[in-house]
Write a protein that holds these residues in place. Structure first.
Motif, PDB file in Angstrom:
ATOM      1  N   VAL A   1      -0.362  -5.256  31.812  1.00 18.35           N
ATOM      2  CA  VAL A   1       0.713  -4.592  31.072  1.00 18.35           C
ATOM      3  C   VAL A   1       0.295  -4.374  29.624  1.00 18.35           C
ATOM      4  CG1 VAL A   1       3.071  -4.867  30.213  1.00 18.35           C
ATOM      5  CG2 VAL A   1       2.547  -5.412  32.585  1.00 18.35           C
ATOM      6  N   ALA A   2      -0.340  -5.377  29.027  1.00 21.32           N
ATOM      7  CA  ALA A   2      -0.787  -5.246  27.639  1.00 21.32           C
ATOM      8  C   ALA A   2      -1.843  -4.151  27.512  1.00 21.32           C
ATOM      9  CB  ALA A   2      -1.347  -6.578  27.145  1.00 21.32           C
TER      10      ALA A   2
ATOM     11  N   ALA B   1      -1.539  -0.696  25.382  1.00 21.38           N
ATOM     12  CA  ALA B   1      -2.534  -0.319  24.382  1.00 21.38           C
ATOM     13  C   ALA B   1      -3.072   1.076  24.659  1.00 21.38           C
ATOM     14  CB  ALA B   1      -3.673  -1.331  24.367  1.00 21.38           C
ATOM     15  N   GLU B   2      -3.322   1.390  25.931  1.00 22.82           N
ATOM     16  CA  GLU B   2      -3.800   2.725  26.302  1.00 22.82           C
ATOM     17  C   GLU B   2      -2.752   3.782  25.981  1.00 22.82           C
ATOM     18  OE1 GLU B   2      -4.895   2.634  30.399  1.00 22.82           O
ATOM     19  OE2 GLU B   2      -6.561   1.257  30.063  1.00 22.82           O
ATOM     20  N   ALA B   3      -1.492   3.463  26.242  1.00 23.13           N
ATOM     21  CA  ALA B   3      -0.415   4.414  25.984  1.00 23.13           C
ATOM     22  C   ALA B   3      -0.294   4.690  24.491  1.00 23.13           C
ATOM     23  CB  ALA B   3       0.903   3.887  26.535  1.00 23.13           C
TER      24      ALA B   3
ATOM     25  N   GLN C   1      -2.152 -17.855  37.278  1.00 20.24           N
ATOM     26  CA  GLN C   1      -3.222 -16.876  37.068  1.00 20.24           C
ATOM     27  C   GLN C   1      -2.734 -15.462  37.362  1.00 20.24           C
ATOM     28  OE1 GLN C   1      -6.364 -18.292  39.574  1.00 20.24           O
ATOM     29  NE2 GLN C   1      -7.136 -19.748  38.066  1.00 20.24           N
ATOM     30  N   LYS C   2      -1.955 -15.330  38.408  1.00 22.54           N
ATOM     31  CA  LYS C   2      -1.420 -14.018  38.767  1.00 22.54           C
ATOM     32  C   LYS C   2      -0.484 -13.502  37.675  1.00 22.54           C
ATOM     33  CE  LYS C   2       0.940 -11.738  42.605  1.00 22.54           C
ATOM     34  NZ  LYS C   2       1.566 -11.933  43.907  1.00 22.54           N
ATOM     35  N   MET C   3       0.376 -14.380  37.156  1.00 20.31           N
ATOM     36  CA  MET C   3       1.298 -13.977  36.097  1.00 20.31           C
ATOM     37  C   MET C   3       0.533 -13.579  34.845  1.00 20.31           C
ATOM     38  SD  MET C   3       4.359 -16.774  36.699  1.00 20.31           S
ATOM     39  CE  MET C   3       4.592 -16.963  34.977  1.00 20.31           C
ATOM     40  N   LEU C   4      -0.480 -14.360  34.471  1.00 20.51           N
ATOM     41  CA  LEU C   4      -1.276 -14.037  33.293  1.00 20.51           C
ATOM     42  C   LEU C   4      -2.039 -12.739  33.494  1.00 20.51           C
ATOM     43  CD1 LEU C   4      -2.620 -17.564  32.318  1.00 20.51           C
ATOM     44  CD2 LEU C   4      -0.849 -16.243  31.174  1.00 20.51           C
ATOM     45  N   GLY C   5      -2.560 -12.545  34.694  1.00 24.28           N
ATOM     46  CA  GLY C   5      -3.273 -11.313  35.002  1.00 24.28           C
ATOM     47  C   GLY C   5      -2.359 -10.104  34.906  1.00 24.28           C
TER      48      GLY C   5
END
Length: 86
Positions: free
Chosen positions: A64-65, A69-71, A55-59
């Motif tokens: 990061v995604a 997207a914001e960048a 869960q931590k890795m997916l979070g």
């Protein structure tokens, strides 16, 4: 142990399964404690820790995604000028 399960599952900030025994322990003492903790953990504890880690890795990958997207939204593009020499 059972009373701690719902708290960790409802907690959005997933913490490590590792319980650090002493903050001022040397590296080898900390490693020894970690190995002992791993060896003596029950199968249920291993399963819970594995789920938390995934869960931590997916979070982290979602964060990061989202940042990527914001960048991309903020990026500005510059027009390129080309010159042809003869």
């Amino acid at each position: 142990m059972e009373s701690q399960k719902p708290q960790s599952e409802n907690n959005p900030a997933i913490t490590s399964c590792r319980k650090k025994i002493s903050e001022d322990a040397t590296f080898l003492q900390d490693l020894r404690d970690h190995i002992d903790e791993f060896i003596h953990a029950s199968m249920d504890e291993h399963k819970i820790c594995f789920k938390k880690t995934i869960q931590k890795m997916l979070g982290m990958s979602k964060v990061v995604a989202e940042r990527t997207a914001e960048a991309k939204e903020v990026e500005s593009s510059l027009s390129l000028q080309t010159t042809v020499s003869q």
